[in-house]
Design a protein around this motif. Structure first.
Motif, PDB file in Angstrom:
ATOM      1  N   GLY A 105      49.011  45.494  69.617  1.00 50.25           N
ATOM      2  CA  GLY A 105      48.095  44.414  69.274  1.00 50.25           C
ATOM      3  C   GLY A 105      47.602  44.450  67.845  1.00 50.25           C
ATOM      4  N   ASP A 106      47.746  45.605  67.162  1.00 49.94           N
ATOM      5  CA  ASP A 106      47.333  45.681  65.758  1.00 49.94           C
ATOM      6  C   ASP A 106      48.232  44.783  64.910  1.00 49.94           C
ATOM      7  OD1 ASP A 106      45.400  47.525  66.356  1.00 49.94           O
ATOM      8  OD2 ASP A 106      46.473  49.255  65.545  1.00 49.94           O
ATOM      9  N   GLU A 107      47.626  44.089  63.948  1.00 45.44           N
ATOM     10  CA  GLU A 107      48.452  43.284  63.042  1.00 45.44           C
ATOM     11  C   GLU A 107      49.214  44.208  62.097  1.00 45.44           C
ATOM     12  OE1 GLU A 107      48.443  39.507  59.941  1.00 45.44           O
ATOM     13  OE2 GLU A 107      46.542  40.139  60.857  1.00 45.44           O
ATOM     14  N   LEU A 108      50.480  43.881  61.876  1.00 40.71           N
ATOM     15  CA  LEU A 108      51.337  44.641  60.972  1.00 40.71           C
ATOM     16  C   LEU A 108      51.199  44.079  59.569  1.00 40.71           C
ATOM     17  CD1 LEU A 108      54.514  44.788  63.244  1.00 40.71           C
ATOM     18  CD2 LEU A 108      52.740  46.549  62.972  1.00 40.71           C
ATOM     19  N   THR A 109      50.721  44.914  58.638  1.00 45.52           N
ATOM     20  CA  THR A 109      50.490  44.476  57.261  1.00 45.52           C
ATOM     21  C   THR A 109      50.865  45.596  56.302  1.00 45.52           C
ATOM     22  OG1 THR A 109      48.193  45.264  57.339  1.00 45.52           O
ATOM     23  CG2 THR A 109      48.569  42.941  57.888  1.00 45.52           C
ATOM     24  N   PHE A 110      51.139  45.227  55.051  1.00 45.40           N
ATOM     25  CA  PHE A 110      51.280  46.236  54.008  1.00 45.40           C
ATOM     26  C   PHE A 110      50.713  45.696  52.710  1.00 45.40           C
ATOM     27  CE2 PHE A 110      55.108  43.909  52.945  1.00 45.40           C
ATOM     28  CZ  PHE A 110      55.483  44.275  51.656  1.00 45.40           C
ATOM     29  N   PHE A 111      50.448  46.584  51.776  1.00 43.79           N
ATOM     30  CA  PHE A 111      49.832  46.236  50.490  1.00 43.79           C
ATOM     31  C   PHE A 111      50.961  45.857  49.536  1.00 43.79           C
ATOM     32  CE2 PHE A 111      47.828  47.718  46.386  1.00 43.79           C
ATOM     33  CZ  PHE A 111      46.846  46.739  46.342  1.00 43.79           C
ATOM     34  N   TYR A 112      51.108  44.572  49.238  1.00 43.70           N
ATOM     35  CA  TYR A 112      52.257  44.105  48.459  1.00 43.70           C
ATOM     36  C   TYR A 112      52.446  44.839  47.131  1.00 43.70           C
ATOM     37  CZ  TYR A 112      53.011  40.049  51.582  1.00 43.70           C
ATOM     38  OH  TYR A 112      53.285  39.241  52.655  1.00 43.70           O
ATOM     39  N   PRO A 113      51.379  45.094  46.355  1.00 47.55           N
ATOM     40  CA  PRO A 113      51.610  45.805  45.082  1.00 47.55           C
ATOM     41  C   PRO A 113      52.085  47.249  45.252  1.00 47.55           C
ATOM     42  CG  PRO A 113      49.558  44.568  44.998  1.00 47.55           C
ATOM     43  CD  PRO A 113      50.012  44.568  46.427  1.00 47.55           C
ATOM     44  N   SER A 114      52.108  47.755  46.482  1.00 48.20           N
ATOM     45  CA  SER A 114      52.647  49.107  46.694  1.00 48.20           C
ATOM     46  C   SER A 114      54.158  49.137  46.513  1.00 48.20           C
ATOM     47  CB  SER A 114      52.282  49.631  48.086  1.00 48.20           C
ATOM     48  OG  SER A 114      53.012  48.950  49.098  1.00 48.20           O
ATOM     49  N   THR A 115      54.793  47.971  46.579  1.00 47.54           N
ATOM     50  CA  THR A 115      56.235  47.881  46.325  1.00 47.54           C
ATOM     51  C   THR A 115      56.566  46.991  45.134  1.00 47.54           C
ATOM     52  OG1 THR A 115      56.515  45.995  47.846  1.00 47.54           O
ATOM     53  CG2 THR A 115      56.834  48.216  48.773  1.00 47.54           C
ATOM     54  N   GLU A 116      55.715  46.001  44.853  1.00 50.23           N
ATOM     55  CA  GLU A 116      56.069  44.952  43.890  1.00 50.23           C
ATOM     56  C   GLU A 116      55.408  45.183  42.532  1.00 50.23           C
ATOM     57  OE1 GLU A 116      58.462  42.843  45.106  1.00 50.23           O
ATOM     58  OE2 GLU A 116      58.156  44.249  46.773  1.00 50.23           O
ATOM     59  N   TRP A 117      56.232  45.299  41.492  1.00 50.87           N
ATOM     60  CA  TRP A 117      55.739  45.472  40.132  1.00 50.87           C
ATOM     61  C   TRP A 117      55.290  44.140  39.545  1.00 50.87           C
ATOM     62  CZ3 TRP A 117      53.527  48.608  37.078  1.00 50.87           C
ATOM     63  CH2 TRP A 117      53.587  48.490  35.682  1.00 50.87           C
ATOM     64  N   SER A 118      56.073  43.102  39.733  1.00 52.70           N
ATOM     65  CA  SER A 118      55.755  41.781  39.194  1.00 52.70           C
ATOM     66  C   SER A 118      55.997  40.744  40.279  1.00 52.70           C
ATOM     67  CB  SER A 118      56.624  41.478  37.972  1.00 52.70           C
ATOM     68  OG  SER A 118      56.302  40.215  37.416  1.00 52.70           O
ATOM     69  N   MET A 119      55.045  39.834  40.464  1.00 46.47           N
ATOM     70  CA  MET A 119      55.183  38.802  41.486  1.00 46.47           C
ATOM     71  C   MET A 119      55.148  37.426  40.837  1.00 46.47           C
ATOM     72  SD  MET A 119      52.765  40.422  44.497  1.00 46.47           S
ATOM     73  CE  MET A 119      52.661  38.851  45.344  1.00 46.47           C
ATOM     74  N   ALA A 120      56.111  36.597  41.188  1.00 44.77           N
ATOM     75  CA  ALA A 120      56.202  35.261  40.609  1.00 44.77           C
ATOM     76  C   ALA A 120      55.075  34.372  41.099  1.00 44.77           C
ATOM     77  CB  ALA A 120      57.553  34.639  40.947  1.00 44.77           C
TER      78      ALA A 120
END
Length: 202
Positions: A105-120
């Protein structure tokens, strides 16, 4: 995340993930179907279904300084949070539970800047967590104080170190050599908690 037209068989991970589809843009989410201890294995990233991406898009995950991954699965529906339930450990090609572990039941999430250097496409975060960063960009453009103490992939730490070194050289030129170089906790140090003995048993 808005519903996509998947090229993969759905559900792709029926034993561990439930996708809750919403017609509203960027509102589709994923829920855990399993219990996983802190830093235990949630799922491995394998080829196939994963493939290397020719270029980064909003649907890829960065796995190295210049390498990006197409997930080609329902894992694409794992959203961002500033206090994530998962870590995408790209060095070891696996997704692991965060420090609180997972329960059904926990929502699955991750911290995007933990993988992404630059985001468009930077976006406003609505995770509602006490530590919410408000505006989410790649790690390159986030103030260092917003990343301090967070689990980040090795390639993000390396790119941050390179960026800081360039800034350091600039400050040395400006103040006659009085600049100081800050070094935070590395993902290798933090991922010491994610060794093989923490892998969840089937």
């Amino acid at each position: 995340m808005a519903p996509l037209k998947p090229s993969w068989k759905q559900p792709s991970h029926p034993d561990v993930q439930q996708v809750v589809v919403s017609g509203a843009d960027f509102m589709t989410k994923s829920l855990s179907k399993v219990t996983v201890p802190p830093f235990g294995l949630f799922v491995k990233l394998e080829f196939p279904p994963c493939t290397l991406a020719n270029e980064p898009t909003y649907a890829t995950v960065q796995m190295g300084k210049d390498e990006h991954l197409n997930l080609n699965s329902d894992l694409l529906y794992i959203n961002h949070s500033c206090e994530p339930s998962l870590h995408f450990d790209m060095r070891n090609m696996k997704i692991v539970a965060g420090p609180k572990g997972l329960k059904p039941g926990d929502e699955l999430t991750f911290f995007y800047p933990s993988t992404e250097w630059s985001m468009a496409q930077p976006f406003e975060c609505f995770c509602g967590k006490p530590t919410c960063k408000k505006i989410i960009t790649g790690a390159k453009d986030m103030p260092s104080q917003l990343l301090d103490g967070l689990w980040l992939n090795d390639h993000i730490h390396e790119l941050l170190d390179e960026q800081e070194l360039l800034q350091h050289h600039g400050s040395l030129a400006e103040n006659g050599g009085l600049g100081l170089l800050r070094r935070g906790i590395t993902s290798r140090e933090l991922s010491g908690e994610m060794g093989g003995d923490t892998i969840a048993k089937a």
